[in-house]
Design a protein around this motif. Structure first.
Motif, PDB file in Angstrom:
ATOM      1  N   SER A  99       3.197  10.680   3.361  1.00 11.66           N
ATOM      2  CA  SER A  99       2.332   9.987   4.322  1.00 11.66           C
ATOM      3  C   SER A  99       2.750  10.248   5.757  1.00 11.66           C
ATOM      4  O   SER A  99       1.991   9.976   6.680  1.00 11.66           O
ATOM      5  N   ASP A 145      -0.602   5.147  -0.975  1.00 10.65           N
ATOM      6  CA  ASP A 145      -0.822   6.025   0.173  1.00 10.65           C
ATOM      7  C   ASP A 145       0.114   7.229   0.150  1.00 10.65           C
ATOM      8  O   ASP A 145      -0.270   8.328   0.569  1.00 10.65           O
ATOM      9  N   VAL A 156      -1.747   9.729   2.616  1.00 12.86           N
ATOM     10  CA  VAL A 156      -2.548   9.044   3.631  1.00 12.86           C
ATOM     11  C   VAL A 156      -1.663   8.691   4.831  1.00 12.86           C
ATOM     12  O   VAL A 156      -0.651   8.003   4.681  1.00 12.86           O
ATOM     13  N   PRO A 202      -0.678   6.560   7.883  1.00 10.37           N
ATOM     14  CA  PRO A 202      -0.977   5.149   8.184  1.00 10.37           C
ATOM     15  C   PRO A 202      -1.172   4.867   9.668  1.00 10.37           C
ATOM     16  O   PRO A 202      -0.482   4.026  10.252  1.00 10.37           O
ATOM     17  N   ARG A 243       0.816  -1.225   0.000  1.00 11.15           N
ATOM     18  CA  ARG A 243       0.000   0.000   0.000  1.00 11.15           C
ATOM     19  C   ARG A 243       0.845   1.269   0.000  1.00 11.15           C
ATOM     20  O   ARG A 243       0.293   2.374  -0.072  1.00 11.15           O
ATOM     21  N   ASN A 286      -1.277   9.755  -2.214  1.00 12.14           N
ATOM     22  CA  ASN A 286      -2.470  10.438  -1.714  1.00 12.14           C
ATOM     23  C   ASN A 286      -2.288  11.034  -0.323  1.00 12.14           C
ATOM     24  O   ASN A 286      -3.264  11.483   0.294  1.00 12.14           O
TER      25      ASN A 286
END
Length: 385
Positions: free
Chosen positions: A210, A34, A39, A41, A30, A37
């Motif tokens: 991220s 991620d 993201v 975690p 992932r 974007n």
């Protein structure tokens, strides 16, 4: 690529196997999406905590793993191989735990450490400010004593990893006179929900998207006396001790990232053909891969050597600076060379090496720039002379 490792116990080997399994099945698949974007975690850190991987170097009585630092760092390396944001996040979280675990009182440890080490709480380490990065003793954030013996904190911290996502902040603030320098700094445990604490918008970074980095703002933050970790005005020594260990975490992250880039480059060199041959069979490229492998292996041995000194209770500050310096410079060189191996494809987002190169740069900056590491090493040399 599997790396030969010498571990202390079967338990340590099982920890590495568990880490590799989590990395290969849950983390690495992932990472690219991620990162693209931005993201954060958070769920990964919870998973690692519940697997017993967030508190490895800390005491078992508080939920830690009772593992040598040498073992913990190899776990961090494996995590960074799969996703640097996760490896670095674990290193920063461990850094945020260090002051309380090492200098905190029994009541403080019993109240906070189990959730910190078990993954229920994620930490951040608040030392840097906009005008006092490498010169941390010049900080201006103030923690003034209140009538009830607590503290009222005002100021702002900069470049805080996990800022806005952390559940608590290990904060360094001036508890002494404004001109007290390194001798007037305290260390405080600040829960994220404390009134008056807020975070700025995340920084827009070249890489590590991220891993959120944001300023932390403190406006009349009221803390009780129990928030103080260690002795009043002695927090700077705590910060330096934590950073010595933290630099080894960054070194391990750098080796993990460099190993990922090396693995990708070697695999590509055994697939890509030019002029009727595999590109890995051309001497010029083969020698480049040989240098990359040598640099990664040497950097790994340097951080492990420093970790063994730490585990033996011997001074390791100089060796930690050397490991951070060499490993992060190696990561920058190896990831850049990996892009070269891929050629034009390496410059595209279709392959991971361009992300590795962008991520490597920050490792030469965080937890003391590599220029600061050279200062640390040279000062040790002067004392030894």
């Amino acid at each position: 690529m599997a790396v030969e490792r010498t571990l202390h116990t079967p338990e340590a080997e099982q920890l590495l196997e568990l880490t590799r399994e989590i990395v290969d099945k849950e983390i690495a698949p992932r990472a690219a999406e991620d990162e693209e974007n931005s993201v954060f975690p958070r769920d990964v850190f919870t998973t690692l905590g519940r697997a017993g991987l967030l508190g490895l170097p800390y005491p078992g009585e508080y939920g830690g793993g009772d593992q040598p630092y040498e073992v913990y760092l190899q776990v961090v390396e494996e995590l960074a191989r799969g996703w640097l944001a996760v490896g670095l996040g674990v290193s920063v979280h461990s850094l945020s735990c260090y002051p309380l675990a090492t200098f905190g009182g029994d009541e403080q440890k019993g109240r906070h450490l189990p959730d910190m080490l078990g993954g229920e709480l994620l930490g951040a380490y608040c030392l840097s400010e906009t005008s006092s990065g490498s010169d941390a003793a010049a900080m201006t954030t103030r923690a003034e004593r209140t009538d009830d013996g607590g503290y009222r904190v005002n100021g702002a911290k900069a470049w805080i990893t996990h800022g806005g996502h952390a559940d608590y902040y290990t904060l360094f603030a001036r508890t002494g006179a404004p001109d007290s320098g390194a001798r007037g700094i305290g260390c405080l445990h600040v829960p994220a929900g404390t009134p008056g604490l807020s975070t700025a918008a995340p920084e827009r970074k070249m890489g590590m998207r991220s891993s959120t980095t944001a300023g932390v703002i403190l406006e009349d933050v009221e803390l009780g006396s129990e928030a103080l970790i260690g002795e009043p005005d002695r927090g700077f020594g705590i910060a330096l001790a934590a950073l010595d260990s933290g630099r080894l975490g960054i070194a391990a992250c750098a080796v993990g990232l460099a190993q990922a880039a090396l693995d990708a480059a070697v695999a590509y060199s055994r697939e890509r053909r030019q002029f009727g041959s595999l590109i890995g069979d051309f001497q010029g490229l083969g020698f480049m891969l040989a240098d990359m492998d040598t640099q990664v292996a040497a950097s790994r041995e340097l951080y492990l050597s420093a970790a063994r000194l730490r585990d033996a209770g011997r001074p390791f500050g100089k060796q930690a600076a050397m490991a951070k310096l060499m490993a992060t410079d190696t990561a920058m060189k190896v990831t850049t060379d990996a892009v070269q191996v891929f050629g034009g494809y390496g410059y595209t987002r279709d392959f991971p090496v361009e992300r590795y190169m962008r991520e490597a740069k920050v490792l030469q900056i965080v937890e003391g720039t590599n220029q600061v590491q050279r200062m640390v090493i040279s000062r040790h040399l002067a004392k030894e002379a």
